[in-house]
Design a protein around this motif. Structure first.
Motif, PDB file in Angstrom:
ATOM      1  N   VAL A   1      14.156  71.947 -19.819  1.00 48.01           N
ATOM      2  CA  VAL A   1      15.045  72.682 -18.913  1.00 48.01           C
ATOM      3  C   VAL A   1      15.374  71.832 -17.700  1.00 48.01           C
ATOM      4  N   GLU A   2      14.382  71.136 -17.173  1.00 45.13           N
ATOM      5  CA  GLU A   2      14.598  70.282 -15.998  1.00 45.13           C
ATOM      6  C   GLU A   2      15.603  69.176 -16.294  1.00 45.13           C
ATOM      7  N   LEU A   3      15.463  68.541 -17.461  1.00 48.30           N
ATOM      8  CA  LEU A   3      16.424  67.508 -17.844  1.00 48.30           C
ATOM      9  C   LEU A   3      17.827  68.084 -17.982  1.00 48.30           C
ATOM     10  N   SER A   4      17.914  69.263 -18.563  1.00 46.76           N
ATOM     11  CA  SER A   4      19.217  69.877 -18.821  1.00 46.76           C
ATOM     12  C   SER A   4      19.932  70.249 -17.530  1.00 46.76           C
ATOM     13  N   ALA A   5      19.163  70.632 -16.531  1.00 45.54           N
ATOM     14  CA  ALA A   5      19.752  71.098 -15.274  1.00 45.54           C
ATOM     15  C   ALA A   5      19.915  69.994 -14.240  1.00 45.54           C
ATOM     16  N   GLY A   6      19.492  68.787 -14.564  1.00 43.57           N
ATOM     17  CA  GLY A   6      19.553  67.696 -13.604  1.00 43.57           C
ATOM     18  C   GLY A   6      20.976  67.319 -13.233  1.00 43.57           C
ATOM     19  N   PRO A   7      21.151  66.728 -12.050  1.00 39.81           N
ATOM     20  CA  PRO A   7      22.498  66.347 -11.610  1.00 39.81           C
ATOM     21  C   PRO A   7      23.030  65.169 -12.419  1.00 39.81           C
ATOM     22  N   PRO A   8      24.316  65.139 -12.740  1.00 34.40           N
ATOM     23  CA  PRO A   8      24.913  64.009 -13.462  1.00 34.40           C
ATOM     24  C   PRO A   8      25.101  62.812 -12.537  1.00 34.40           C
ATOM     25  N   GLN A   9      25.221  61.624 -13.124  1.00 35.70           N
ATOM     26  CA  GLN A   9      25.499  60.439 -12.317  1.00 35.70           C
ATOM     27  C   GLN A   9      26.861  60.543 -11.664  1.00 35.70           C
ATOM     28  N   ASP A  10      27.806  61.104 -12.407  1.00 35.52           N
ATOM     29  CA  ASP A  10      29.139  61.334 -11.867  1.00 35.52           C
ATOM     30  C   ASP A  10      29.178  62.757 -11.312  1.00 35.52           C
ATOM     31  N   ALA A  11      29.316  62.880  -9.994  1.00 38.05           N
ATOM     32  CA  ALA A  11      29.247  64.196  -9.361  1.00 38.05           C
ATOM     33  C   ALA A  11      30.325  65.146  -9.857  1.00 38.05           C
TER      34      ALA A  11
ATOM     35  N   VAL B   1      13.214  56.779 -24.990  1.00 43.53           N
ATOM     36  CA  VAL B   1      13.719  56.949 -23.623  1.00 43.53           C
ATOM     37  C   VAL B   1      13.889  58.436 -23.343  1.00 43.53           C
ATOM     38  N   ARG B   2      13.445  58.880 -22.187  1.00 42.25           N
ATOM     39  CA  ARG B   2      13.617  60.273 -21.770  1.00 42.25           C
ATOM     40  C   ARG B   2      14.822  60.345 -20.844  1.00 42.25           C
ATOM     41  N   GLY B   3      15.810  61.159 -21.212  1.00 45.16           N
ATOM     42  CA  GLY B   3      16.987  61.238 -20.371  1.00 45.16           C
ATOM     43  C   GLY B   3      18.082  62.065 -21.008  1.00 45.16           C
ATOM     44  N   VAL B   4      19.300  61.921 -20.477  1.00 46.15           N
ATOM     45  CA  VAL B   4      20.453  62.664 -20.977  1.00 46.15           C
ATOM     46  C   VAL B   4      21.623  61.711 -21.161  1.00 46.15           C
ATOM     47  N   VAL B   5      22.538  62.113 -22.022  1.00 50.08           N
ATOM     48  CA  VAL B   5      23.820  61.433 -22.204  1.00 50.08           C
ATOM     49  C   VAL B   5      24.908  62.408 -21.790  1.00 50.08           C
ATOM     50  N   ASP B   6      25.726  62.019 -20.821  1.00 51.31           N
ATOM     51  CA  ASP B   6      26.851  62.841 -20.359  1.00 51.31           C
ATOM     52  C   ASP B   6      28.153  62.161 -20.760  1.00 51.31           C
ATOM     53  N   VAL B   7      28.936  62.835 -21.605  1.00 51.97           N
ATOM     54  CA  VAL B   7      30.185  62.256 -22.110  1.00 51.97           C
ATOM     55  C   VAL B   7      31.233  63.353 -22.214  1.00 51.97           C
ATOM     56  N   THR B   8      32.462  63.023 -21.825  1.00 52.83           N
ATOM     57  CA  THR B   8      33.601  63.904 -22.076  1.00 52.83           C
ATOM     58  C   THR B   8      34.295  63.435 -23.345  1.00 52.83           C
ATOM     59  N   ILE B   9      34.301  64.297 -24.359  1.00 51.89           N
ATOM     60  CA  ILE B   9      34.816  63.933 -25.681  1.00 51.89           C
ATOM     61  C   ILE B   9      36.268  64.383 -25.803  1.00 51.89           C
ATOM     62  N   PRO B  10      37.185  63.470 -26.117  1.00 51.49           N
ATOM     63  CA  PRO B  10      38.574  63.864 -26.383  1.00 51.49           C
ATOM     64  C   PRO B  10      38.746  64.258 -27.848  1.00 51.49           C
TER      65      PRO B  10
ATOM     66  N   LEU C   1      36.021  68.070 -24.197  1.00 50.83           N
ATOM     67  CA  LEU C   1      34.793  68.850 -24.075  1.00 50.83           C
ATOM     68  C   LEU C   1      33.752  67.995 -23.373  1.00 50.83           C
ATOM     69  N   ALA C   2      33.223  68.502 -22.271  1.00 54.42           N
ATOM     70  CA  ALA C   2      32.177  67.801 -21.525  1.00 54.42           C
ATOM     71  C   ALA C   2      30.819  68.161 -22.124  1.00 54.42           C
ATOM     72  N   VAL C   3      30.102  67.136 -22.602  1.00 55.42           N
ATOM     73  CA  VAL C   3      28.869  67.339 -23.366  1.00 55.42           C
ATOM     74  C   VAL C   3      27.701  66.666 -22.658  1.00 55.42           C
ATOM     75  N   ARG C   4      26.582  67.357 -22.619  1.00 56.42           N
ATOM     76  CA  ARG C   4      25.314  66.754 -22.182  1.00 56.42           C
ATOM     77  C   ARG C   4      24.328  66.830 -23.348  1.00 56.42           C
ATOM     78  N   ILE C   5      23.832  65.678 -23.771  1.00 62.19           N
ATOM     79  CA  ILE C   5      22.832  65.597 -24.835  1.00 62.19           C
ATOM     80  C   ILE C   5      21.491  65.297 -24.186  1.00 62.19           C
ATOM     81  N   VAL C   6      20.490  66.074 -24.540  1.00 61.48           N
ATOM     82  CA  VAL C   6      19.168  65.943 -23.934  1.00 61.48           C
ATOM     83  C   VAL C   6      18.216  65.284 -24.931  1.00 61.48           C
TER      84      VAL C   6
END
Length: 529
Positions: A265-275, A481-490, A237-242
């Motif tokens: 909303v802007e943070l949630s829709a932002g591009p990931p570091q990994d395209a 810190v203002r940002g997001v965490v993008d992780v794919t959870i196995p 599951l690919a997860v973005r935490i805001v």
């Protein structure tokens, strides 16, 4: 060592109280974010020696005989909880003009009340007290019972339980999957107090051998469990935490709510570091939506535009039911699941509310006295009736816990049988950059280990992150810190250890210490006769 113990045993009056207070305060260093567990190897031997001298002369009834021990335990607890919970007062400073008057109640009053649990723990231990290793078992039993009572009495508040000091890193957290927090509390006190035996020859070798054996088993089990392979994942599951890091001064300000909502909303829709990364599940913190969706249908439409096909957003929001009438409108601290069409497809309400924070206990009676909630907030909340998993993409079942619900082991464990992942949303901005948010995150880590499930956590100002099923932090954002965490959870097969009845094992450990202490006490009496 004998000279030091003798001096502590003979302390009396304010010196005895001060020593107990300082010993308890020093033990706080064993908790996050300090994680200096060695402090407990000082504090608990001092407590044992203080109890060795907690006696009354001449004939006396049971209560009078236990009073000196209770006083020592209360002062120890007061130091511990004052040093460990002072940050609660930060919540009252969010609107200082209205709530600063209650600061002494939070900073001093709460620790003073919590200290009664440790006074009880020590008095209970004193009933089984002996002059050898049995008294160490008695203290472990007393604290084990007391920490369990902290989980269940008066809505429960098992924050900073002693057992957490023995679990500063994932390798040392694994034992909780076998013995539960109840067992960890008792075992931790037993080991931490063992150096008190160095002040005499009675049981020193046996006690230190037992302590070394328990520590060795604790470390070895953790190493083995973390080294054991999890096997190939069944699903991912690919997860973005805001983590929006919204100031509490702005959170409920109607004048800036559009800007606050737009920034999340802007943070949630932002591009990931990994395209190549495309979130399937986006998570917002507790009460991250600064208005009622029923008042702002346009906000749901905006979220529908933000979400792409197959994405699901779980957002912390206030939910309302009813209007007018005898009962009026009821408000719930909730999480809502929103799909790509901008529709709310599911919701779960917070069940375990914070007294004096989210509601006023005995509101009719205390309201007549002029009392109200002791922290800022837009409304009183109603407790939810039940909890259920929310279905995410890939039929992943996510069970949400809001704010401090995650600190209750039994509350978490009771519902996770049909769950794939734990979701925790919170707003620790109330407490700033104090030990509180770090301790909250640590307790979430331990819940992941106990249940054998991965955990995702979104906190307004931190700590947000992803924790795997063995308590390891996969990725996280620091405080403020203002940002997001993008992780794919196995997702792997559930850990076998989590199927063990760890509550029963923990209770068995308590009973074992009680039997050990009682046997030592009985043997001492028989020898005296």
């Amino acid at each position: 060592m004998e000279r030091l113990a003798g001096r502590i045993i003979l302390l009396w009056g304010w010196r005895r109280a001060l020593t107990a207070f300082l010993a308890g305060a020093f033990a706080v260093l064993g908790q996050a974010p300090y994680d200096f567990f060695a402090a407990c190897f000082v504090s608990f031997p001092v407590l044992v020696w203080l109890l060795d001298g907690a006696a009354v002369s001449g004939p006396a009834g049971l209560l009078r005989r236990l009073a000196p021990a209770f006083a020592v335990g209360w002062w120890f607890g007061f130091g511990y909880f004052l040093g460990g919970l002072w940050w609660i007062g930060s919540a009252l400073l969010v609107e200082a003009d209205s709530f600063a008057w209650a600061l002494p109640l939070a900073v001093i009053g709460i620790p003073a009340l919590m200290a009664f649990f440790y006074g009880f723990a020590v008095a209970l231990a004193r009933l089984f007290w002996s002059n050898n290793i049995g008294r160490i078992a008695a203290l472990a039993f007393g604290f084990g019972i007391s920490e369990w009572l902290r989980m269940v009495l008066f809505t429960g508040f098992p924050w900073a339980a002693i057992g957490y000091a023995a679990m500063p890193v994932p390798m040392l957290m694994q034992s909780v999957s076998a013995v539960g927090l109840i067992g960890m509390n008792a075992l931790a006190v037993f080991v931490f107090a063992m150096p008190a035996l160095l002040a005499g020859n009675r049981g020193a070798r046996l006690g230190l051998a037992l302590a070394v054996l328990i520590v060795a088993a604790h470390v070895a089990f953790g190493y083995w469990r973390l080294s054991a392979p999890l096997g190939p994942p069944e699903r991912t599951l690919a997860v973005r935490i805001v983590q929006p890091s919204i100031s509490m001064n702005e959170k409920w300000d109607a004048a800036v709510q559009d800007r606050v909502f737009g920034s999340i909303v802007e943070l949630s829709a932002g591009p990931p570091q990994d395209a190549s990364f495309k979130p399937q599940f986006i998570l917002w913190p507790e009460t991250s939506v600064p208005f009622l969706f029923t008042d702002r249908p346009d906000a749901l439409a905006a979220l529908g535009q933000m979400l792409s096909d197959g994405q699901v957003l779980i957002a912390g929001a206030v939910r309302s039911e009813g209007a007018g009438g005898k009962e009026g409108t009821r408000y719930y601290n909730s999480v809502v699941a929103i799909d790509e069409g901008g529709e709310i497809v599911d919701a779960v309400d917070k069940i375990h509310l914070v007294p004096f924070g989210e509601y006023l206990p005995f509101a009719d009676w205390l309201g007549r006295l002029g009392l109200e909630k002791l922290v800022a907030g837009p409304m009183d909340f109603t407790a939810g009736a039940s909890r259920h998993p929310i279905t995410l993409p890939g039929d992943i079942r996510a069970l949400p816990f809001i704010c401090y619900e995650i600190i209750f082991p039994d509350l978490v464990a009771v519902d996770v049988g049909s769950t794939d992942i734990i979701v925790n949303v919170t707003n620790d901005a109330w407490f700033g950059d104090t030990p509180g948010p770090y301790q909250h995150f640590r307790q979430a880590q331990v819940r992941a280990v106990e249940t054998g499930l991965p955990l995702v956590r979104a906190a307004n100002t931190g700590v947000s992150g992803v924790i795997d099923q063995r308590g390891r932090v996969v990725d996280a954002l620091a405080i403020d810190v203002r940002g997001v965490v993008d992780v794919t959870i196995p997702f792997h097969d559930p850990d076998t250890m989590t199927r063990f009845p760890f509550r029963l094992i923990g209770v068995g450990i308590l009973l074992g210490f009680a039997a050990f202490a009682f046997g030592a006490k009985l043997r001492q009496r028989l020898r005296a006769n």
